[in-house]
Design a protein around this motif. Structure first.
Motif, mmCIF file in Angstrom:
data_model
loop_
_atom_site.group_PDB
_atom_site.id
_atom_site.type_symbol
_atom_site.label_atom_id
_atom_site.label_comp_id
_atom_site.label_asym_id
_atom_site.label_seq_id
_atom_site.Cartn_x
_atom_site.Cartn_y
_atom_site.Cartn_z
ATOM 1 N N VAL A 263 0.841 -1.209 0.000
ATOM 2 C CA VAL A 263 0.000 0.000 0.000
ATOM 3 C C VAL A 263 0.871 1.251 0.000
ATOM 4 C CG1 VAL A 263 -1.626 1.323 1.400
ATOM 5 C CG2 VAL A 263 -1.970 -1.083 1.064
ATOM 6 N N PHE A 264 1.943 1.210 0.789
ATOM 7 C CA PHE A 264 2.839 2.364 0.847
ATOM 8 C C PHE A 264 3.460 2.634 -0.523
ATOM 9 C CE2 PHE A 264 6.163 5.107 2.375
ATOM 10 C CZ PHE A 264 5.544 5.751 3.429
ATOM 11 N N MET A 265 3.827 1.553 -1.213
ATOM 12 C CA MET A 265 4.418 1.739 -2.553
ATOM 13 C C MET A 265 3.392 2.276 -3.538
ATOM 14 S SD MET A 265 7.004 -1.410 -3.010
ATOM 15 C CE MET A 265 7.500 -1.036 -4.663
ATOM 16 N N VAL A 266 2.166 1.763 -3.460
ATOM 17 C CA VAL A 266 1.120 2.242 -4.377
ATOM 18 C C VAL A 266 0.871 3.731 -4.136
ATOM 19 C CG1 VAL A 266 -1.315 2.044 -4.998
ATOM 20 C CG2 VAL A 266 0.007 -0.011 -4.566
ATOM 21 N N ALA A 267 0.668 4.088 -2.858
ATOM 22 C CA ALA A 267 0.337 5.477 -2.547
ATOM 23 C C ALA A 267 1.509 6.404 -2.864
ATOM 24 C CB ALA A 267 -0.050 5.587 -1.075
ATOM 25 N N LEU A 296 0.686 -5.998 -2.672
ATOM 26 C CA LEU A 296 -0.608 -5.928 -1.988
ATOM 27 C C LEU A 296 -1.394 -7.223 -2.195
ATOM 28 C CD1 LEU A 296 -2.538 -4.140 -0.400
ATOM 29 C CD2 LEU A 296 -3.328 -3.174 -2.544
ATOM 30 N N ILE A 297 -1.382 -7.724 -3.424
ATOM 31 C CA ILE A 297 -2.089 -8.980 -3.715
ATOM 32 C C ILE A 297 -1.497 -10.115 -2.885
ATOM 33 C CG2 ILE A 297 -2.503 -10.708 -5.497
ATOM 34 C CD1 ILE A 297 -2.514 -8.368 -7.507
ATOM 35 N N ILE A 298 -0.157 -10.151 -2.833
ATOM 36 C CA ILE A 298 0.495 -11.211 -2.052
ATOM 37 C C ILE A 298 0.102 -11.082 -0.583
ATOM 38 C CG2 ILE A 298 2.743 -12.067 -1.248
ATOM 39 C CD1 ILE A 298 3.864 -11.278 -4.013
ATOM 40 N N ILE A 382 -9.986 -5.739 -1.954
ATOM 41 C CA ILE A 382 -9.545 -4.824 -0.891
ATOM 42 C C ILE A 382 -10.747 -4.272 -0.134
ATOM 43 C CG2 ILE A 382 -8.282 -2.692 -0.376
ATOM 44 C CD1 ILE A 382 -6.794 -3.072 -2.993
ATOM 45 N N ALA A 383 -11.769 -3.867 -0.890
ATOM 46 C CA ALA A 383 -12.922 -3.210 -0.256
ATOM 47 C C ALA A 383 -13.633 -4.135 0.723
ATOM 48 C CB ALA A 383 -13.883 -2.721 -1.329
ATOM 49 N N GLU A 384 -13.567 -5.437 0.451
ATOM 50 C CA GLU A 384 -14.185 -6.393 1.385
ATOM 51 C C GLU A 384 -13.478 -6.381 2.734
ATOM 52 O OE1 GLU A 384 -14.205 -10.240 -0.398
ATOM 53 O OE2 GLU A 384 -15.575 -9.632 -1.984
#
Lengths: 465, 203
Positions: A263-267, A296-298, A382-384
């Motif tokens: 998440v940190f890398m995405v953001a 994130l998927i992993i 993610i939303a789940e």
């Protein structure tokens, strides 16, 4: 016939032959043709299954012994090999349009061969050594003989070399953890070692500073290839680790850490991309964002981990090749890739600019383009689980979208009297055009990937169950 | 007993050579120190690996030194540039840095020995000194040759430790290939951009 010889030794030798024997004119076609042929063979001929072609019986043996250890490519590896060599063929054919020297084709083939060896080697943790060798072969691609090595290349080399000892040693420690799972001290040590190794390999924040540096100082096409090849195989390597060691999948602290890093890398990648004024650096940050999505998927540990990972990895290759090729074409005519220098280029390079923007939008997860189906599926997952995670991922994607809009605005800021021109060659136009059509096909008909995705699951016995 | 004594001498050599590489201004001294360092590493590696496999590491290391030395010798115009830009000051800082590495190695070696019995204290100490020396070197330099020397030193330290836990021939071969690759890459990067190309075909 032997699978490791066919998909490792042959491309390696062809790459070497091109480097020493062939002139640039034929390099792209021979290299691309070899990769395409290997992809076709992987798609059509199953490994370790006898085929009768008239009076001839054909069987590709799955393994070979080298220095007491085996290299194995099984039936399940077929679709993966087809994807790898198919995407490699795109990159190698693209050199014809990008004007890159034949060293790209030869080294590119050799790198893909070494990376394929990293999938095949048993015990699988020796892959760290092959990844390091592939990383070393990338360097001559990034630094031509007439150019001094910059800081980005040096950092890349250092970080990749640091990764290898951590992973090799953690692999040895993991065996101890498997033997005595209750030993918390060894478990923590192995986890930390492994995390550090993959942090260097994946270029996790703050270790990704070499990516934008390289995009500035090296050939964008070569750097794009690097940003496709190494994270792809690192992801497969990481999935292998998760598949083989149960405690890695079931330790919540570790999966949380992976998710947080992703998440940190995405953001951060998205936000930094939106602040750049250099179209090469924007590509670098977009690649970082995608690496974050893979992490994130992993980290989500979902039952759809394999499908989601490859749903990102396959379009990623196409997006990067189109984007890097478009930048390479633009860079061929101008001094720098800063906004001030590329302003108004939409009128003189309409095909390259529109391809670049479409590839960028695809990576931002724009609807109808190749990146959308994977983002959509990932959003659902993610939303789940967490709205906070969704927010940060949204922020990263939004950053990429802002970067795309800013880039588009700069490209179309031409003087009013500037005329429309067509400066791309026919080869460049055709290759970019095919790439863009591919981006739309993968966006509109993601089910086209289904035959590959359904056959990839047997590669990992325990993941996604 | 004699073997242990020689092992501790090898650890001392590893310390002296990694310090020499860190503080030396002259690339010839650095490469010479690296050559001696490989000899010390060879002895420590052969505590757990057969002589033939240890020799592979020694020969590969010396081949790397030959490659780097010959390349550097042909680039005499870099001499002035390097002295001006890189090494005019900070020797005591580097010695202090190496002192910290020694303290860390001395503190952690017995704990690692307790956690992984059978490795041998000299092996662990020698390995940690080289890894620490290499990492310290990488932290304070951006000079290409010195970056390669730092990486080689760090790898030599890792190889000593890893040889104690993994004795596969393939690993030894691949690690030798990585060392040789780093040497060749270092030579290439030193040459790149230092002289104009003779004709367009080279592009």
């Amino acid at each position: 016939m032997n699978a490791p010889i066919l998909w490792i030794a042959v491309p390696f030798l062809v790459g070497g032959g091109i480097l020493f024997l062939l002139r640039e004119r034929y390099a792209a076609w021979l290299g691309g043709g070899t990769a395409a042929l290997l992809a076709l063979i992987a798609l059509v001929i199953p490994i370790d299954t006898a085929l009768l072609l008239g009076p001839v019986s054909l069987k590709i043996a799955p393994s070979i012994q080298i220095l007491g250890r085996s290299f194995e490519l099984n039936t399940a590896d077929g679709p993966l090999l087809a994807i790898i060599y198919g995407l490699a063929a795109l990159w190698l054919f693209g050199t014809e349009a990008s004007g890159t020297a034949n060293r790209f084709v030869s080294l590119g083939l050799m790198i893909v061969a070494l990376l394929t060896a990293s999938i095949a080697v048993e015990p699988f943790l020796y892959a760290a050594l092959l990844l390091e060798m592939a990383a070393m072969l990338v360097v001559p691609m990034l630094v031509p003989p007439d150019q001094k090595a910059g800081r980005g290349v040096v950092r890349f080399l250092i970080y990749q070399t640091f990764a290898m000892p951590f992973i090799l040693f953690s692999g040895w420690m993991l065996a101890g953890v498997e033997a005595s799972p209750g030993d918390l001290g060894t478990t923590i040590q192995a986890g930390v070692m492994l995390s550090l190794g993959f942090a260097f390999l994946f270029a996790i924040f703050p270790l990704y500073n070499w990516v934008p540096l390289l995009m500035e100082e090296a050939s964008p096409y070569a750097t794009g290839f690097l940003l496709w090849a190494l994270p792809t195989f690192t992801t497969i390597f990481a999935l292998d680790f998760l598949d083989r060691y149960t405690w890695l999948r079931t330790t919540p602290q570790l999966t949380n850490a992976i998710r947080f890093a992703g998440v940190f890398m995405v953001a951060s990648g998205g936000i930094f991309a939106s602040l750049q004024r250099h179209i090469g650096r924007i590509l670098g940050y977009a690649a970082i964002t995608e690496a974050g999505l893979l992490l994130l998927i992993i980290g989500l540990g979902s039952s759809e981990i394999i499908n989601l990972t490859f749903l990102i990895l396959i379009p990623r290759g196409l997006e990067l090749v189109v984007w890097a090729l478009a930048i390479a074409i633009i860079k061929g005519r101008i001094q720098s890739l800063r906004f001030a220098d590329v302003q108004g280029l939409a009128r003189s390079y309409p095909v390259a600019v529109s391809s670049l923007i479409l590839a960028h939008l695809a990576m931002s997860g724009f609807p109808l383009l190749a990146g959308f189906p994977s983002r959509f599926a990932l959003w659902q997952q993610i939303a789940e689980g967490s709205l906070a995670l969704s927010f940060w991922v949204f922020l990263g994607m939004f950053g990429l979208l802002i970067a795309a809009i800013r880039t588009l605005a700069v490209f179309v800021m031409a003087k009013e009297d500037a005329k429309w021109e067509w400066n791309e060659s026919w080869v460049q136009t055709i290759m970019l055009g095919l790439g863009v059509i591919g981006l739309f096909i993968l966006g509109l008909f993601p089910q086209a990937l289904q035959p590959f995705l359904s056959n990839l699951a047997p590669l990992f016995e325990h993941l996604g169950q | 007993m004699v073997t242990d004594t020689v092992s501790w001498i090898a650890v001392g050599l590893a310390l002296i050579t990694s310090t020499a590489i860190l503080i030396s201004r002259d690339w010839r001294v650095s490469l010479g120190a690296l050559a001696v360092q490989y000899l010390a590493a060879f002895w420590l590696v052969t505590r757990h690996l057969p002589l033939a496999m240890g020799s592979v590491k020694l020969i590969a290391g010396w081949m790397v030194i030959a490659t780097l030395g010959m390349t550097r010798l042909s680039l005499m115009n870099l001499e002035q540039q390097e002295e001006d830009a890189f090494f005019p000051r900070g020797q005591w800082f580097r010695i202090a840095l190496m002192g910290i590495v020694v303290l860390v190695a001395a503190g952690s070696a017995p704990r690692i020995e307790a956690a992984i019995p059978g490795l041998g204290l000299p092996i662990i100490a020698g390995s940690l000194l080289l890894i620490g020396g290499g990492v310290a070197h990488l932290g304070i330099t951006s000079d290409l040759l010195r970056v390669i020397l730092g990486l080689l030193t760090m790898l030599a330290g890792f190889e000593i430790l890893y040889a104690a836990v993994e004795s596969a021939i393939l690993v030894t071969g691949l690690l030798a290939a990585v060392n040789l690759g780093l040497g060749i890459l270092g030579s290439y990067l030193l040459i790149a951009g230092s002289s104009p190309l003779e004709n367009e075909d080279e592009l």
